[in-house]
Design a protein around this motif. Structure first.
Motif, PDB file in Angstrom:
ATOM      1  N   ALA A   1       0.829  -1.206   0.000  1.00  0.00           N
ATOM      2  CA  ALA A   1       0.000   0.000   0.000  1.00  0.00           C
ATOM      3  C   ALA A   1       0.867   1.261   0.000  1.00  0.00           C
ATOM      4  CB  ALA A   1      -0.930   0.000   1.210  1.00  0.00           C
ATOM      5  N   VAL A   2       1.968   1.232   0.762  1.00  0.00           N
ATOM      6  CA  VAL A   2       2.876   2.378   0.794  1.00  0.00           C
ATOM      7  C   VAL A   2       3.547   2.569  -0.565  1.00  0.00           C
ATOM      8  CG1 VAL A   2       5.042   3.232   1.769  1.00  0.00           C
ATOM      9  CG2 VAL A   2       3.281   2.326   3.271  1.00  0.00           C
ATOM     10  N   ASN A   3       3.891   1.469  -1.226  1.00  0.00           N
ATOM     11  CA  ASN A   3       4.498   1.570  -2.557  1.00  0.00           C
ATOM     12  C   ASN A   3       3.546   2.215  -3.558  1.00  0.00           C
ATOM     13  OD1 ASN A   3       6.892   0.363  -1.713  1.00  0.00           O
ATOM     14  ND2 ASN A   3       6.202  -1.700  -2.227  1.00  0.00           N
ATOM     15  N   LEU A   4       2.237   1.911  -3.403  1.00  0.00           N
ATOM     16  CA  LEU A   4       1.241   2.484  -4.310  1.00  0.00           C
ATOM     17  C   LEU A   4       0.874   3.910  -3.925  1.00  0.00           C
ATOM     18  CD1 LEU A   4      -1.185  -0.559  -4.760  1.00  0.00           C
ATOM     19  CD2 LEU A   4       0.295   0.435  -6.511  1.00  0.00           C
ATOM     20  N   HIS A   5       0.946   4.198  -2.623  1.00  0.00           N
ATOM     21  CA  HIS A   5       0.567   5.532  -2.126  1.00  0.00           C
ATOM     22  C   HIS A   5       1.669   6.056  -1.203  1.00  0.00           C
ATOM     23  CE1 HIS A   5      -3.499   4.713  -3.636  1.00  0.00           C
ATOM     24  NE2 HIS A   5      -3.399   3.521  -3.069  1.00  0.00           N
ATOM     25  N   PRO A   6       2.815   6.424  -1.755  1.00  0.00           N
ATOM     26  CA  PRO A   6       3.950   6.839  -0.923  1.00  0.00           C
ATOM     27  C   PRO A   6       3.704   8.097  -0.104  1.00  0.00           C
ATOM     28  CG  PRO A   6       4.362   7.298  -3.255  1.00  0.00           C
ATOM     29  CD  PRO A   6       3.128   6.471  -3.201  1.00  0.00           C
TER      30      PRO A   6
END
Length: 364
Positions: free
Chosen positions: A282-287
Motif C-alpha cells: 500500500a505504501v508503494n502504491l501511495h507513498p
C-alpha cells in the motif's frame, strides 16, 4: 429490475419528476398533460422513507428501539411492574428501571413485541413499486406492472447502523444478529451479480465486524472463521484502494492476535507478516499516504515483538529499528495532530523495545 446493492444510496422520489419535464409541458401550454405526467411518475416511485422514523442517514430512534443501547430491540424484555421494554442484555445490568426509576421486581420476555421487531426488519426498505411504461397509454393487466423490490437501497446501511449502536453498548448478541442478516442480504446479491468489487468490499467489512462480535463474546473459533472469510473476499479486490487494504490488514492482524492468545505463535507471526506485506504494498502504491507509513511501523512492531518471543532477538531488533527509521523520516502536516500523536506513541514503543535488547544478544 436489476438487483440493487444494499449499501448504495437511493434517489429520492422528489428527484424522479425532472423539472425539465414540467417546464417543457408548461411551455407547450398543456397543464393537464403536465399533471398527468406528474401523477404517472409519482405512481412509479413510492417514498422509501421508513414510516416509523428509522433512517440510516439521520440516526433516528423509533418505537422499536431500546432506550439503553438505542438500537433495535433484541430479546425484548419487559420490566415488572413498570412495563418499560428494553433489550434483555441491556436491562439485565440494572436493578431499577432506567426510564422511570422503579424497582425491577422481575424481567419478562415480550415475545409478541420481538416478533413485530423481526417482521419490521424483514420488511424494512422493501416497498411496493409500480412500473409505468410511458410509451403505452393503457396497461392491460395491472398485475404485470407491480413488483416488490428493495428500492430504497438503505437496508444494509440500516442494519449496520443498528449493529454498531448495539456493539458500542456491549449488546454483542444484538449486533451479531443484525450483521448476520446484513451478510445474508449481500450474499443473495452476490449470487445475482457475481463477485462485484463493491459487494465483495461490503461483505468483507461486515464479516470483519461479525468477527469482532464473536471475539467480544469469547468465541475465538467463530471470530477466526469470520475474519478469514473477510480476508477471502477482500483479497478478490484491487489493492489500490487504501480503505480496502487497511481493512484487509486489520483483519489479518486480528487473526494473528487470536492465534497468539491461543498459543500458536508461528501461525500468529504468519498472519502478522501477511498484514505487513499488504501494508508495504500500500505504501508503494501511495507513498504520500502518511497513515499507511504508520501502519507499516505498527506491523513491524507486531512481527518484531513476536520474533523476540520466538527467541529471534536479532530479527526482532532489525524490525524495531526499521520501524523507528520509517517514523523518524515521516514528515506530517500541522493539521495531522491525531496521526502525529499516534506516530509518537508507536515510536516510543519501538525505541523502548530496542533499549530492552537482551545482553547476550547484544554481545553477538
Amino acid at each position: 429490475m436489476t438487483p440493487v446493492c444494499p449499501f448504495a444510496k437511493s434517489a429520492r422520489p422528489e428527484d424522479s419528476c425532472p423539472r425539465k419535464q414540467r417546464e417543457t409541458a408548461n411551455k407547450a401550454g398543456s397543464e393537464n398533460e403536465c399533471k398527468a405526467k406528474k401523477d404517472s411518475t409519482e405512481s412509479a416511485t413510492v417514498s422509501p422513507k421508513c414510516p416509523f422514523g428509522y433512517d440510516s442517514q439521520t440516526f433516528k430512534i423509533g418505537p422499536f428501539s431500546c432506550m439503553i443501547c438505542q438500537a433495535l430491540l433484541y430479546e425484548s424484555s419487559r420490566c415488572v411492574p413498570c412495563t418499560h421494554v428494553f433489550c434483555k442484555a441491556c436491562v439485565s445490568r440494572f436493578k431499577d428501571c432506567p426510564l422511570c426509576g422503579a424497582d425491577i421486581e422481575k424481567i419478562e420476555a415480550d415475545e409478541d413485541l420481538q416478533k413485530m421487531v423481526e417482521q419490521f426488519i424483514e420488511g424494512h426498505a422493501r416497498i411496493k413499486r409500480s412500473i409505468v411504461d410511458t410509451e403505452k397509454e393503457e396497461v392491460e393487466n395491472d398485475s404485470e406492472k407491480v413488483m416488490y423490490e428493495d428500492v430504497s437501497l438503505e437496508r444494509g446501511s440500516f442494519l449496520v447502523q443498528q449493529a454498531m449502536r448495539a456493539f458500542r453498548a456491549q449488546n454483542f448478541g444484538s449486533a451479531k444478529s443484525r450483521l448476520t442478516i446484513c451478510a445474508e442480504d449481500i450474499r443473495d446479491q452476490l449470487e445475482k451479480m457475481d463477485n462485484t468489487p463493491e459487494l465483495c468490499s461490503q461483505l468483507g467489512a461486515v464479516l470483519g465486524m461479525l468477527g469482532d462480535c464473536s471475539r467480544a463474546m469469547g468465541d475465538s473459533s467463530s471470530a477466526v472463521s469470520h475474519f478469514e472469510e473477510s480476508v477471502e473476499f477482500l483479497m478478490k479486490l484491487p489493492m489500490d484502494d487504501m480503505e480496502i487494504t487497511h481493512t484487509l490488514s486489520v483483519s489479518l492482524n486480528k487473526i494473528g492476535d487470536l492465534k497468539y492468545y491461543d498459543g500458536d505463535l508461528q501461525a500468529a507471526r504468519s498472519y502478522y507478516f501477511r498484514s505487513l506485506n499488504v501494508r508495504r504494498d500500500a505504501v508503494n502504491l501511495h507513498p504520500d499516504a502518511s497513515s499507511q507509513v504508520v501502519d507499516v511501523a505498527v506491523s513491524l512492531a507486531k512481527v518484531a515483538d513476536l520474533d523476540r518471543t520466538l527467541q529471534d532477538e536479532d530479527g526482532a531488533i532489525h524490525g524495531f529499528k526499521e520501524g523507528i527509521q520509517l517514523l523518524k523520516s515521516l514528515n506530517l502536516e500541522p493539521e495531522d495532530s491525531a496521526l502525529q500523536q499516534r506516530r509518537l506513541s508507536v515510536l516510543e514503543f519501538l525505541e523502548s523495545q530496542v533499549a530492552e535488547r537482551k545482553p547476550e544478544s547484544a554481545e553477538v
